[in-house]
Scaffold this motif. Structure first.
Motif, PDB file in Angstrom:
ATOM      1  N   GLY A 232       0.819  -1.206   0.000  1.00  0.00           N
ATOM      2  CA  GLY A 232       0.000   0.000   0.000  1.00  0.00           C
ATOM      3  C   GLY A 232       0.853   1.255   0.000  1.00  0.00           C
ATOM      4  O   GLY A 232       0.558   2.226  -0.716  1.00  0.00           O
ATOM      5  N   ALA A 233       1.934   1.229   0.790  1.00  0.00           N
ATOM      6  CA  ALA A 233       2.831   2.385   0.873  1.00  0.00           C
ATOM      7  C   ALA A 233       3.553   2.636  -0.446  1.00  0.00           C
ATOM      8  O   ALA A 233       3.800   3.794  -0.817  1.00  0.00           O
ATOM      9  CB  ALA A 233       3.843   2.175   1.995  1.00  0.00           C
ATOM     10  N   ILE A 234       3.886   1.568  -1.147  1.00  0.00           N
ATOM     11  CA  ILE A 234       4.549   1.707  -2.450  1.00  0.00           C
ATOM     12  C   ILE A 234       3.678   2.522  -3.406  1.00  0.00           C
ATOM     13  O   ILE A 234       4.172   3.380  -4.151  1.00  0.00           O
ATOM     14  CB  ILE A 234       4.877   0.316  -3.028  1.00  0.00           C
ATOM     15  CG1 ILE A 234       6.086  -0.282  -2.297  1.00  0.00           C
ATOM     16  CG2 ILE A 234       5.142   0.379  -4.533  1.00  0.00           C
ATOM     17  CD1 ILE A 234       6.349  -1.746  -2.614  1.00  0.00           C
ATOM     18  N   GLN A 235       2.394   2.267  -3.371  1.00  0.00           N
ATOM     19  CA  GLN A 235       1.473   3.027  -4.216  1.00  0.00           C
ATOM     20  C   GLN A 235       1.518   4.513  -3.851  1.00  0.00           C
ATOM     21  O   GLN A 235       1.533   5.384  -4.738  1.00  0.00           O
ATOM     22  CB  GLN A 235       0.045   2.492  -4.072  1.00  0.00           C
ATOM     23  CG  GLN A 235      -0.949   3.132  -5.030  1.00  0.00           C
ATOM     24  CD  GLN A 235      -2.357   2.563  -4.894  1.00  0.00           C
ATOM     25  OE1 GLN A 235      -2.557   1.544  -4.243  1.00  0.00           O
ATOM     26  NE2 GLN A 235      -3.318   3.223  -5.500  1.00  0.00           N
ATOM     27  N   ALA A 236       1.544   4.807  -2.545  1.00  0.00           N
ATOM     28  CA  ALA A 236       1.607   6.196  -2.094  1.00  0.00           C
ATOM     29  C   ALA A 236       2.918   6.851  -2.528  1.00  0.00           C
ATOM     30  O   ALA A 236       2.936   8.025  -2.931  1.00  0.00           O
ATOM     31  CB  ALA A 236       1.467   6.256  -0.574  1.00  0.00           C
ATOM     32  N   ILE A 237       4.004   6.104  -2.444  1.00  0.00           N
ATOM     33  CA  ILE A 237       5.318   6.628  -2.843  1.00  0.00           C
ATOM     34  C   ILE A 237       5.322   7.001  -4.322  1.00  0.00           C
ATOM     35  O   ILE A 237       5.784   8.075  -4.715  1.00  0.00           O
ATOM     36  CB  ILE A 237       6.423   5.589  -2.538  1.00  0.00           C
ATOM     37  CG1 ILE A 237       6.587   5.410  -1.022  1.00  0.00           C
ATOM     38  CG2 ILE A 237       7.757   6.008  -3.165  1.00  0.00           C
ATOM     39  CD1 ILE A 237       7.449   4.219  -0.621  1.00  0.00           C
ATOM     40  N   GLU A 238       4.760   6.114  -5.140  1.00  0.00           N
ATOM     41  CA  GLU A 238       4.705   6.381  -6.579  1.00  0.00           C
ATOM     42  C   GLU A 238       3.816   7.578  -6.892  1.00  0.00           C
ATOM     43  O   GLU A 238       4.163   8.423  -7.732  1.00  0.00           O
ATOM     44  CB  GLU A 238       4.205   5.133  -7.313  1.00  0.00           C
ATOM     45  CG  GLU A 238       5.198   3.990  -7.314  1.00  0.00           C
ATOM     46  CD  GLU A 238       4.694   2.765  -8.047  1.00  0.00           C
ATOM     47  OE1 GLU A 238       5.448   2.219  -8.858  1.00  0.00           O
ATOM     48  OE2 GLU A 238       3.535   2.364  -7.804  1.00  0.00           O
TER      49      GLU A 238
END
Length: 320
Positions: A232-238
């Motif tokens: 989920g955090a990876i999506q936010a980072i992108e």
């Protein structure tokens, strides 16, 4: 270093768990099992393993989903007591607050087995065995990988944001403690923000968005207590315009297929394994307990560390 998955019981314990179970039982073994919920890929695989193992063994499994609420687990355990099941097993939502209901189970002479997560009770005899991973060591392993990475860049400091698991749960407490134990001796590694993501992708994304708004380019590393929060955090980072795995290193725990897919895409740097396939061990331990056989108080699963460079080789071997 990759460590093959196996059950670490010790020679004596292995002999006990390998003991034959009497085949002339008057009726099928009945187990009441209360699961935390379905918050992650890991938990889904854990539930499937338990249900499958029970079916294969001809065990009558009474399954209750607590939806991540302790009060639901307490109700389920009391229901199992009222139904006079042979064995009660559960994966506790949090560590504390179990003494009363476990005393009720003991008074009813129904043995209790803990799976995945531990409890803190005044009387250790309130449960017969705890089957699960060493969460503190998992946190240490995540931090050791990061420490080794930092040594390759000795002049660089790393600011870390931490996505914790469910507040009060054993894996959240222990994974935080193990990680902190290792990085506290390294002034180049510093946790600048830490908040619960409740082990879910949606919450992991939400909290990471908040971290990025407040810290932005100051963030060098994300340490997530499980893969789902990391994903989920990876999506936010992108979405914030950064490259996960490069601009922000991503370190997480569980070793689910989704984490391997993220590593293959270059978005996650390492996952520390936490094996969810505890069903066969639980059923076998319950059978031994019902047969009056001794079982180890603590059964630890030995697991591996999988950095991105081995993801392509190891991905086909993942069972969850």
């Amino acid at each position: 270093m990759i460590i093959a998955r196996r059950t670490l019981l010790g020679a004596a314990a292995a002999c006990v768990l390998g003991a034959a179970i009497p085949a002339h039982a008057a009726r099928p073994l009945t187990i009441g099992f209360s699961q935390v919920g379905a918050e992650s890929e890991w938990r889904t695989a854990n539930t499937a393993s338990i249900k499958s193992a029970a079916k294969q063994a001809g065990v009558n499994l009474k399954f209750a989903d607590a939806q991540q609420r302790q009060e639901n687990q307490v109700k389920a355990i009391r229901s199992f007591i009222a139904q006079r099941v042979d064995v009660i097993a559960f994966s506790p939502v949090v560590e504390s607050g179990w003494d009363t209901v476990l005393r009720e189970a003991k008074a009813a002479k129904i043995p209790v087995i803990l799976t995945d997560r531990a409890v803190k009770v005044s009387d250790p005899s309130l449960y017969v065995s705890f089957i699960g991973s060493d969460f503190v060591e998992e946190g240490r392993r995540a931090a050791r990988w990061l420490s080794e990475h930092q040594k390759k860049n000795p002049n660089r400091s790393y600011n870390i944001v931490e996505l914790q698991g469910t507040v009060g749960s054993a894996p959240a407490i222990d994974r935080k403690a193990g990680f902190a134990e290792v990085i506290n001796g390294n002034p180049k590694l510093k946790i600048i923000r830490s908040q619960t993501g409740d082990f879910t992708r949606a919450k992991g994304k939400e909290v990471m968005e908040a971290f990025l708004k407040s810290e932005g380019k100051n963030i060098n590393v994300l340490y997530a207590h499980n893969d789902d929060m990391a994903i989920g955090a990876i999506q936010a980072i992108e979405e914030a315009g950064f490259k996960p795995g490069k601009d922000i290193l991503v370190v997480s725990i569980d070793g689910v297929r989704g984490a391997f897919e993220a590593m293959l895409q270059g978005k996650l740097n390492v996952t520390v394994e936490c094996n969810p396939l505890l069903g066969p061990q639980l059923i076998q331990t319950a059978q031994l307990v019902k047969a009056g056989k001794p079982v180890p108080k603590r059964i630890v699963v030995n697991e591996g560390v999988f950095p991105a460079e081995v993801a392509a080789r190891e991905f086909p071997n993942r069972q969850y």
